[in-house]
Structure formats: C-alpha cells, structure tokens
Design an enzyme around this catalytic site. Structure first.
Site, PDB file in Angstrom:
ATOM      1  N   SER A  18       0.824  -1.215   0.000  1.00 28.60           N
ATOM      2  CA  SER A  18       0.000   0.000   0.000  1.00 28.60           C
ATOM      3  C   SER A  18       0.861   1.269   0.000  1.00 28.60           C
ATOM      4  CB  SER A  18      -0.906   0.026   1.239  1.00 28.60           C
ATOM      5  OG  SER A  18      -1.533   1.285   1.326  1.00 28.60           O
ATOM      6  N   SER A  20      -0.542   4.149   0.707  1.00 26.97           N
ATOM      7  CA  SER A  20      -1.272   5.133   1.522  1.00 26.97           C
ATOM      8  C   SER A  20      -0.436   5.717   2.669  1.00 26.97           C
ATOM      9  CB  SER A  20      -2.571   4.524   2.054  1.00 26.97           C
ATOM     10  OG  SER A  20      -3.442   4.290   0.973  1.00 26.97           O
ATOM     11  N   LYS A  69     -14.437  -2.752   2.034  1.00 32.42           N
ATOM     12  CA  LYS A  69     -15.220  -1.509   1.914  1.00 32.42           C
ATOM     13  C   LYS A  69     -16.693  -1.686   2.276  1.00 32.42           C
ATOM     14  CE  LYS A  69     -12.069   0.602  -1.302  1.00 32.42           C
ATOM     15  NZ  LYS A  69     -11.780   1.131  -2.613  1.00 32.42           N
ATOM     16  N   GLY A 133     -17.787  -4.422  -8.935  1.00 33.05           N
ATOM     17  CA  GLY A 133     -17.433  -4.688  -7.537  1.00 33.05           C
ATOM     18  C   GLY A 133     -17.500  -3.418  -6.697  1.00 33.05           C
ATOM     19  N   ALA A 135     -15.327  -1.030  -6.091  1.00 29.11           N
ATOM     20  CA  ALA A 135     -14.816   0.211  -6.685  1.00 29.11           C
ATOM     21  C   ALA A 135     -15.861   0.813  -7.616  1.00 29.11           C
ATOM     22  CB  ALA A 135     -13.514  -0.066  -7.441  1.00 29.11           C
TER      23      ALA A 135
HETATM   24  P1  NDP Z   1     -13.834  -6.276  -6.153  1.00 22.21           P
HETATM   25  O1  NDP Z   1     -13.177  -7.545  -5.728  1.00 22.21           O
HETATM   26  O2  NDP Z   1     -14.955  -5.721  -5.342  1.00 22.21           O
HETATM   27  O3  NDP Z   1     -14.433  -6.468  -7.659  1.00 22.21           O
HETATM   28  C1  NDP Z   1     -13.634  -7.026  -8.643  1.00 22.21           C
HETATM   29  C2  NDP Z   1     -14.325  -6.899 -10.019  1.00 22.21           C
HETATM   30  O4  NDP Z   1     -13.400  -7.361 -11.007  1.00 22.21           O
HETATM   31  C3  NDP Z   1     -15.586  -7.738 -10.183  1.00 22.21           C
HETATM   32  O5  NDP Z   1     -16.486  -7.027 -10.995  1.00 22.21           O
HETATM   33  C4  NDP Z   1     -15.053  -8.989 -10.890  1.00 22.21           C
HETATM   34  O6  NDP Z   1     -16.034  -9.658 -11.674  1.00 22.21           O
HETATM   35  C5  NDP Z   1     -14.018  -8.384 -11.800  1.00 22.21           C
HETATM   36  N1  NDP Z   1     -12.948  -9.294 -12.221  1.00 22.21           N
HETATM   37  C6  NDP Z   1     -11.988  -9.861 -11.467  1.00 22.21           C
HETATM   38  N2  NDP Z   1     -11.131 -10.572 -12.240  1.00 22.21           N
HETATM   39  C7  NDP Z   1     -11.573 -10.438 -13.515  1.00 22.21           C
HETATM   40  C8  NDP Z   1     -11.114 -10.957 -14.766  1.00 22.21           C
HETATM   41  N3  NDP Z   1     -10.030 -11.731 -14.857  1.00 22.21           N
HETATM   42  N4  NDP Z   1     -11.792 -10.607 -15.884  1.00 22.21           N
HETATM   43  C9  NDP Z   1     -12.877  -9.824 -15.797  1.00 22.21           C
HETATM   44  N5  NDP Z   1     -13.381  -9.326 -14.652  1.00 22.21           N
HETATM   45  C10 NDP Z   1     -12.720  -9.632 -13.527  1.00 22.21           C
HETATM   46  O7  NDP Z   1     -12.652  -5.219  -6.311  1.00 22.21           O
HETATM   47  P2  NDP Z   1     -12.759  -3.628  -6.241  1.00 22.21           P
HETATM   48  O8  NDP Z   1     -13.958  -3.231  -7.027  1.00 22.21           O
HETATM   49  O9  NDP Z   1     -12.660  -3.150  -4.843  1.00 22.21           O
HETATM   50  O10 NDP Z   1     -11.406  -3.149  -6.975  1.00 22.21           O
HETATM   51  C11 NDP Z   1     -11.276  -3.234  -8.391  1.00 22.21           C
HETATM   52  C12 NDP Z   1      -9.959  -2.601  -8.828  1.00 22.21           C
HETATM   53  O11 NDP Z   1      -9.953  -1.204  -8.577  1.00 22.21           O
HETATM   54  C13 NDP Z   1      -8.722  -3.162  -8.114  1.00 22.21           C
HETATM   55  O12 NDP Z   1      -7.705  -3.309  -9.077  1.00 22.21           O
HETATM   56  C14 NDP Z   1      -8.373  -2.068  -7.115  1.00 22.21           C
HETATM   57  O13 NDP Z   1      -6.999  -2.074  -6.795  1.00 22.21           O
HETATM   58  C15 NDP Z   1      -8.751  -0.834  -7.907  1.00 22.21           C
HETATM   59  N6  NDP Z   1      -9.024   0.356  -7.070  1.00 22.21           N
HETATM   60  C16 NDP Z   1      -8.226   1.458  -7.208  1.00 22.21           C
HETATM   61  C17 NDP Z   1      -8.458   2.608  -6.487  1.00 22.21           C
HETATM   62  C18 NDP Z   1      -7.580   3.800  -6.684  1.00 22.21           C
HETATM   63  O14 NDP Z   1      -7.610   4.712  -5.839  1.00 22.21           O
HETATM   64  N7  NDP Z   1      -6.815   3.870  -7.757  1.00 22.21           N
HETATM   65  C19 NDP Z   1      -9.562   2.697  -5.514  1.00 22.21           C
HETATM   66  C20 NDP Z   1     -10.385   1.486  -5.471  1.00 22.21           C
HETATM   67  C21 NDP Z   1     -10.087   0.370  -6.213  1.00 22.21           C
HETATM   68  P3  NDP Z   1     -17.062 -10.730 -11.010  1.00 22.21           P
HETATM   69  O15 NDP Z   1     -18.116  -9.909 -10.362  1.00 22.21           O
HETATM   70  O16 NDP Z   1     -17.530 -11.506 -12.171  1.00 22.21           O
HETATM   71  O17 NDP Z   1     -16.249 -11.533 -10.027  1.00 22.21           O
END
Ligand code: NDP
Length: 278
Positions: A18, A20, A69, A133, A135
């Site tokens: 991280s 942060s 979250k 998800g 984010a």
């Molecule tokens: P979640 O675990 O809540 O959600 C993950 C999402 O990714 C789901 O929609 C999942 O689909 C999909 N997914 C995972 N693997 C694959 C794949 N191989 N192909 C297609 N879809 C895939 O994670 P978050 O939403 O919390 O985070 C998502 C991203 O955003 C991360 O990389 C995180 O680091 C980044 N992030 C960055 C921030 C920033 O400040 N820059 C802030 C918040 C997040 P399914 O529902 O089908 O499982």
C-alpha cells in the site's frame, strides 16, 4: 515526554504494498500536521474486531481497502450521502460524540484526477465501466453527477451489472450488461474497475470499442503500465491512464475530512510517478 500523535491507518488484505502511509506522510509534512499513519493487514473476518479495537485505543480515522469496503460501510454508525449511495466506505472518521462516520472518497478521487488533473470532461460522453465490484459502486454516482450521455456497466458476472444499473437508475442513463453485449458499441471513456490487472489480465474487449479521440482509465496501478493501459495505447486512446492519480486524490479527500486541511496533490503525484521502476 513523547509527543502524542493522532493515529490513522489503512486496513486491507493484502496491504504490504500500500502507498497510503507514504501519501499521508507526505501530506502531513506538506501541511505541518502531526500524525501517524500505518498499514495493517486485516482480513474480512477480523475487520469488525480490529476496527473497534483501533478506535477504542484512540485511533482517529481509518481507510479501508479490498476486501473491506462493504464491511466498513456496515460498521459505520452514520454514513455520508455518497457512502450511503455506494453502500461501500473507504474512509471511517471518529466523531466528537464517539460515533463512527463512514464516507467514500473513491469517486471524488477519480473525478478530480480525470477532470482537474487530465482535463477529461464527462458531460455528454458515452462512458463504459468494466467491473461491478466495490470500486464500481463508489464511482458510479459521481460519474452520473457529471451528466454523461450514457453509462454502461459491463461485468463478467452479468447479474451484478444489471443489479448495479437498477440501483442507480434514478440518477441517470445507466445500463448493465455482459462483456459479450459490448460488440458493436463505442465509448468515449472506458474505465477498467475490474481487478483483472492485479493478475496481469484484461477483460475481453473488442477492437473498435473505443471511439476516436477516446480515453482509457485503469483504476489499478503499478510500477509498470497495466495490460489495460497498454490496450488503450494499442487502440489509439488520446490518453490511457492508471489509477495512481485517483489514489492520491481519494487520499487527499480523506485527509481533508480528518484534518480540515486540503493538501496539494500534484507534487505528491509527480513524486510517486518518479519513483516507479519502469
Ligand atoms: P472487487 O473484488 O470488489 O471487484 C472485482 C471486479 O473485477 C468484479 O467485478 C469482478 O467480476 C471483476 N474481475 C476480477 N477478475 C476479472 C477478470 N479476470 N476478468 C474480468 N473481470 C474480472 O474489487 P474492487 O472493485 O474493490 O477493486 C477493483 C480494482 O480497482 C482493483 O484493481 C483495485 O486495486 C482498484 N481500485 C483502485 C483505487 C484507486 O484509488 N486507484 C480505488 C479502489 C479500487 P465478477 O463480479 O464476475 O467476479
């Protein structure tokens, strides 16, 4: 006698890499604030007990990242409107009466990076978010506030995209779909909010999904360009960006909520960019 610093932390799993703590330390130095900000590995199972202990021991505020979250949102006694809408909190604040306020600064971070740092306007544009998800939950409301022409949410598990679109339908023109439904559609801005980049993967996208002079934005970030940022370059994006700027901007908003002072972000973004091992 040692000086007592106000204590803050980020909880998540994994948390080792991280940025942060470094970002908040830079903000504190820049604004002359005296605080300590640490990173703590906390699983979903440990979250409620660890957060309760942190605040009971005098902690002032927490950031919560993957996979915490939604749990942080449930933990908060009160929620800001944007946290309530997203049903996810990345920032917890100890209030004067001892209650915990839950907020979500992710959407603010993304919008500030897009509009202020990169001059990418969203009004009247066709926006695609890949992923449904935590984010995505945080960024949909703030994106719809910018009045895009349309917002499409595409997800591997299609039901989750439908559900999100239904949940936010009163706020703007929003549609949920699967990746297969994206063929023949074009977008001015494609945001990758999947966690695929963390495994060096990319959601299935067809050539032609990005309109001429379109933009790509990956919420994920790393030392090297993510596969989605590279996809943007290969598909002639005007700009193809990763989420480092969003990370710094969402942190600045949390810092402001906690300390009442808004740090300057550009110097911190520039410094972190210069430290990447490209
Ligand atoms: P979640 O675990 O809540 O959600 C993950 C999402 O990714 C789901 O929609 C999942 O689909 C999909 N997914 C995972 N693997 C694959 C794949 N191989 N192909 C297609 N879809 C895939 O994670 P978050 O939403 O919390 O985070 C998502 C991203 O955003 C991360 O990389 C995180 O680091 C980044 N992030 C960055 C921030 C920033 O400040 N820059 C802030 C918040 C997040 P399914 O529902 O089908 O499982």
């Amino acid at each position: 006698m040692p000086i007592a610093h106000d204590r803050y932390a980020v909880f998540g799993q994994p948390i080792k890499h991280s940025k942060s703590p470094r970002i908040h330390q830079l903000f504190a130095e820049q604004t002359g604030q005296s605080l300590v900000y640490t990173a703590q590995e906390v699983s979903a199972e440990q979250f409620a007990a660890s957060a309760a202990a942190f605040f009971a021991e005098g902690g002032k505020g927490l950031n919560c990242t993957v996979p915490l979250k939604e749990l942080a949102w449930a933990f908060a006694d009160r929620k800001t409107e944007r946290a309530q809408l997203s049903k996810a909190a990345n920032t917890l604040v100890l209030q004067a009466d001892g209650a915990i306020l839950g907020d979500n600064t992710d959407g603010h971070g993304l919008i500030t990076d897009l509009i202020t740092n990169h001059a990418i306007a969203l009004s009247g544009t066709r926006v695609l978010i890949l992923g449904a998800g935590g984010a995505s939950r945080g960024i949909i409301g703030p994106i719809l506030d910018q009045s895009p022409k349309s917002l499409t949410i595409a997800n591997r598990t299609t039901d989750k995209a439908y559900r999100l679109a239904t949940e936010f339908s009163s706020k703007g023109v929003i549609t949920g779909c699967g990746f297969d439904d994206l063929q023949h559609l074009q977008f001015d801005l494609i945001i990758n909010a999947t966690s695929a980049s963390l495994n060096d993967q990319i959601p299935p996208l067809t050539k032609g999904s990005l309109a001429a002079k379109g933009y790509c934005y990956d919420l994920a970030y790393g030392d090297k360009p993510t596969p989605f940022v590279q996809w943007g370059w290969n598909n002639h994006a005007l700009k193809s960006l990763d989420g480092l700027g969003m990370l710094v901007e969402q942190a600045a908003e949390a810092f402001f909520i906690w300390r009442g002072i808004r740090p300057k972000t550009q110097a911190v973004i520039n410094l972190l960019n210069s430290e990447r091992r490209l």
